[in-house]
Design a protein around this motif. Sequence first.
Motif, PDB file in Angstrom:
ATOM      1  N   GLY A  66     -11.796   5.897 -13.922  1.00  0.00           N
ATOM      2  CA  GLY A  66     -10.769   5.132 -15.215  1.00  0.00           C
ATOM      3  C   GLY A  66      -9.365   6.181 -14.563  1.00  0.00           C
ATOM      4  N   ILE A  67      -9.118   6.130 -13.872  1.00  0.00           N
ATOM      5  CA  ILE A  67      -8.110   7.066 -13.643  1.00  0.00           C
ATOM      6  C   ILE A  67      -7.370   6.746 -12.641  1.00  0.00           C
ATOM      7  CG2 ILE A  67      -6.838   9.558 -12.522  1.00  0.00           C
ATOM      8  CD1 ILE A  67      -7.744  10.188 -15.380  1.00  0.00           C
ATOM      9  N   ASN A  68      -5.696   5.956 -12.555  1.00  0.00           N
ATOM     10  CA  ASN A  68      -5.491   5.093 -11.668  1.00  0.00           C
ATOM     11  C   ASN A  68      -4.159   5.873 -11.097  1.00  0.00           C
ATOM     12  OD1 ASN A  68      -7.744   3.399 -11.859  1.00  0.00           O
ATOM     13  ND2 ASN A  68      -6.358   1.745 -12.685  1.00  0.00           N
ATOM     14  N   ILE A  69      -3.688   6.130 -10.071  1.00  0.00           N
ATOM     15  CA  ILE A  69      -2.829   6.089  -9.458  1.00  0.00           C
ATOM     16  C   ILE A  69      -1.416   5.690  -8.634  1.00  0.00           C
ATOM     17  CG2 ILE A  69      -1.612   8.717  -8.758  1.00  0.00           C
ATOM     18  CD1 ILE A  69      -3.132   9.361 -10.427  1.00  0.00           C
ATOM     19  N   HIS A  70      -0.871   5.206  -8.757  1.00  0.00           N
ATOM     20  CA  HIS A  70      -0.154   4.023  -8.081  1.00  0.00           C
ATOM     21  C   HIS A  70       1.739   5.337  -7.439  1.00  0.00           C
ATOM     22  CE1 HIS A  70      -1.880   0.390  -9.250  1.00  0.00           C
ATOM     23  NE2 HIS A  70      -2.564   0.945  -9.625  1.00  0.00           N
ATOM     24  N   SER A  71       1.469   5.354  -6.564  1.00  0.00           N
ATOM     25  CA  SER A  71       3.119   6.017  -5.524  1.00  0.00           C
ATOM     26  C   SER A  71       3.519   5.159  -5.119  1.00  0.00           C
ATOM     27  CB  SER A  71       2.588   7.064  -5.618  1.00  0.00           C
ATOM     28  OG  SER A  71       3.205   7.827  -6.018  1.00  0.00           O
ATOM     29  N   GLY A  72       4.362   5.779  -5.019  1.00  0.00           N
ATOM     30  CA  GLY A  72       5.810   5.025  -3.987  1.00  0.00           C
ATOM     31  C   GLY A  72       5.237   3.371  -4.161  1.00  0.00           C
ATOM     32  N   ASP A  73       6.092   3.509  -3.205  1.00  0.00           N
ATOM     33  CA  ASP A  73       6.331   1.166  -2.506  1.00  0.00           C
ATOM     34  C   ASP A  73       4.777   0.796  -3.196  1.00  0.00           C
ATOM     35  OD1 ASP A  73       8.811   1.136  -1.770  1.00  0.00           O
ATOM     36  OD2 ASP A  73       8.269   2.311  -0.225  1.00  0.00           O
ATOM     37  N   ASP A  74       4.781   0.432  -4.170  1.00  0.00           N
ATOM     38  CA  ASP A  74       2.605   0.055  -4.509  1.00  0.00           C
ATOM     39  C   ASP A  74       2.402  -1.714  -4.849  1.00  0.00           C
ATOM     40  OD1 ASP A  74       3.968   0.009  -6.655  1.00  0.00           O
ATOM     41  OD2 ASP A  74       2.849   0.844  -8.445  1.00  0.00           O
ATOM     42  N   ASP A  75       3.509  -2.519  -4.855  1.00  0.00           N
ATOM     43  CA  ASP A  75       3.999  -3.551  -5.290  1.00  0.00           C
ATOM     44  C   ASP A  75       4.369  -4.609  -3.865  1.00  0.00           C
ATOM     45  OD1 ASP A  75       6.408  -2.910  -5.194  1.00  0.00           O
ATOM     46  OD2 ASP A  75       6.624  -3.445  -7.046  1.00  0.00           O
ATOM     47  N   ILE A  76       4.140  -3.679  -2.807  1.00  0.00           N
ATOM     48  CA  ILE A  76       4.307  -4.561  -1.414  1.00  0.00           C
ATOM     49  C   ILE A  76       3.457  -5.852  -1.080  1.00  0.00           C
ATOM     50  CG2 ILE A  76       5.458  -4.594   0.819  1.00  0.00           C
ATOM     51  CD1 ILE A  76       7.318  -2.282   0.129  1.00  0.00           C
ATOM     52  N   PRO A  77       3.186  -6.913  -1.358  1.00  0.00           N
ATOM     53  CA  PRO A  77       2.284  -7.561  -0.727  1.00  0.00           C
ATOM     54  C   PRO A  77       2.102  -7.215   0.981  1.00  0.00           C
ATOM     55  CG  PRO A  77       3.810  -9.232  -1.824  1.00  0.00           C
ATOM     56  CD  PRO A  77       4.608  -8.013  -1.444  1.00  0.00           C
ATOM     57  N   PHE A  78       1.138  -7.925   2.351  1.00  0.00           N
ATOM     58  CA  PHE A  78       1.077  -7.520   3.156  1.00  0.00           C
ATOM     59  C   PHE A  78      -0.410  -8.007   3.266  1.00  0.00           C
ATOM     60  CE2 PHE A  78      -0.444  -3.370   1.517  1.00  0.00           C
ATOM     61  CZ  PHE A  78      -2.077  -3.404   2.108  1.00  0.00           C
ATOM     62  N   THR A  79      -0.373  -8.514   5.123  1.00  0.00           N
ATOM     63  CA  THR A  79      -1.403  -9.221   5.447  1.00  0.00           C
ATOM     64  C   THR A  79      -2.446  -7.734   5.795  1.00  0.00           C
ATOM     65  OG1 THR A  79      -0.467  -9.496   7.508  1.00  0.00           O
ATOM     66  CG2 THR A  79      -0.577 -10.938   5.272  1.00  0.00           C
ATOM     67  N   MET A  80      -3.306  -8.700   5.173  1.00  0.00           N
ATOM     68  CA  MET A  80      -4.937  -6.973   5.663  1.00  0.00           C
ATOM     69  C   MET A  80      -5.143  -6.445   7.377  1.00  0.00           C
ATOM     70  SD  MET A  80      -8.141  -9.231   3.521  1.00  0.00           S
ATOM     71  CE  MET A  80      -8.132  -7.207   2.351  1.00  0.00           C
ATOM     72  N   GLN A  81      -4.826  -8.206   8.421  1.00  0.00           N
ATOM     73  CA  GLN A  81      -5.111  -7.662  10.076  1.00  0.00           C
ATOM     74  C   GLN A  81      -6.330  -7.468  10.007  1.00  0.00           C
ATOM     75  OE1 GLN A  81      -2.818  -9.111  11.893  1.00  0.00           O
ATOM     76  NE2 GLN A  81      -1.516  -9.584  10.782  1.00  0.00           N
ATOM     77  N   SER A  82      -6.223  -6.325  10.652  1.00  0.00           N
ATOM     78  CA  SER A  82      -7.916  -5.813  10.800  1.00  0.00           C
ATOM     79  C   SER A  82      -8.745  -5.317   9.349  1.00  0.00           C
ATOM     80  CB  SER A  82      -7.688  -4.117  11.914  1.00  0.00           C
ATOM     81  OG  SER A  82      -7.276  -5.004  13.092  1.00  0.00           O
ATOM     82  N   ILE A  83      -7.937  -5.040   8.369  1.00  0.00           N
ATOM     83  CA  ILE A  83      -8.947  -4.474   7.530  1.00  0.00           C
ATOM     84  C   ILE A  83     -10.177  -5.990   6.745  1.00  0.00           C
ATOM     85  CG2 ILE A  83      -8.338  -4.162   4.817  1.00  0.00           C
ATOM     86  CD1 ILE A  83      -6.492  -2.790   4.976  1.00  0.00           C
ATOM     87  N   SER A  84      -9.470  -7.060   6.836  1.00  0.00           N
ATOM     88  CA  SER A  84      -9.941  -8.193   6.883  1.00  0.00           C
ATOM     89  C   SER A  84     -11.709  -8.550   8.100  1.00  0.00           C
ATOM     90  CB  SER A  84      -9.909  -9.385   7.412  1.00  0.00           C
ATOM     91  OG  SER A  84      -9.603  -9.789   8.650  1.00  0.00           O
TER      92      SER A  84
END
Length: 331
Positions: free
Chosen positions: A61-79
Amino acid sequence: MVQGIANWNTEETEEWLQSYVDDWVAFYRKHTNDGEVASYIPVLQKADPDDLGIVIIGKNGINIHSGDDDIPFTMQSISKVLSFIVGCMERGVAYMLDRVDVEPAGEAFNSIIHLEMKQVKKPFNPLINAGAITVTSLLEGNTSDEKLKPMLQLLEVMLGYRPEINVEVYESERDSSMRNRAIGYYLLEVGFLESDLNITLETYFKQCSIEVTINDLARIGMILANDGEDPDTQEEIIPRQVARIAKALMLTCGMYDASGKFATYVGIPAKSGVSGGIIAAVPPRVRDEDLPFLEGCGIGVYGPSLDDKGNSIAGIRLLRHIAKQWDLSIF
Ligand code: DON
């Protein structure tokens, strides 16, 4: 190494871990200067090379969000991880592994030469372009929309919303895709494709253009870390065997010809994309020491400045640092 906290599942420890990660992100942001944003897909050049962000979602349940965490980007090879998973869910593992191997290629992600030089009976693995295009041809459906629907549905189950395809990125890749078309024609010639080449490529470019955030990647990573089960609902989202094969592929082939170094120095199943994203799945670890995220976690990183292998330069260094500090390695 962090020690001495008996219960990691509290607001105080979350704040404490957050302050560490904030410092590390600030430090590694300077390393973005050592790389370059991808330019062979022209529209990706619009990304800000200084961006760096990370999200860590713990099973506890611990969530860490740091830096530029809200920029949408395309998955590319992660897809490619997702298309392989969907292929296995549609066709079965044996069918997929008869048609695409699970060996590291040791070549660039978009290499053609190894296919011909080594006279392979099937592409090396689903995470290089030749393997991923083959996998996409194996997905059920006669149109790109039909082929993509199950992937978008799977994402919707995991993320709670259905991500969109970024049309500008899709068109930019489609219109600059000489290399992938060359790979596609080679695959067609040797008989590896099971769908029409143009539909396969259209589907592949669209899957690469699915837009996400690092929060989404961390969530998917957490489900993979948990062998395909959503830890909140205990629902099986991805069959355990498929989730495990996906993680094995991420570890051995996920960072292309830097996968060996990443396994050695970071030791976590992970997959990168040329838009700067990295997804990582940290399975539960057994350690005597008192460490954060022993139950496992998912990590999403965004940093569009890339190294010469096509991986986020600051993202990899940040992950390496965190893995060392918190002993996240699976080995
Ligand atoms: O096919 C391509 O070249 C891109 N759509 C994806 C490549 C990629 O993300 C490789 N990543 N490191």
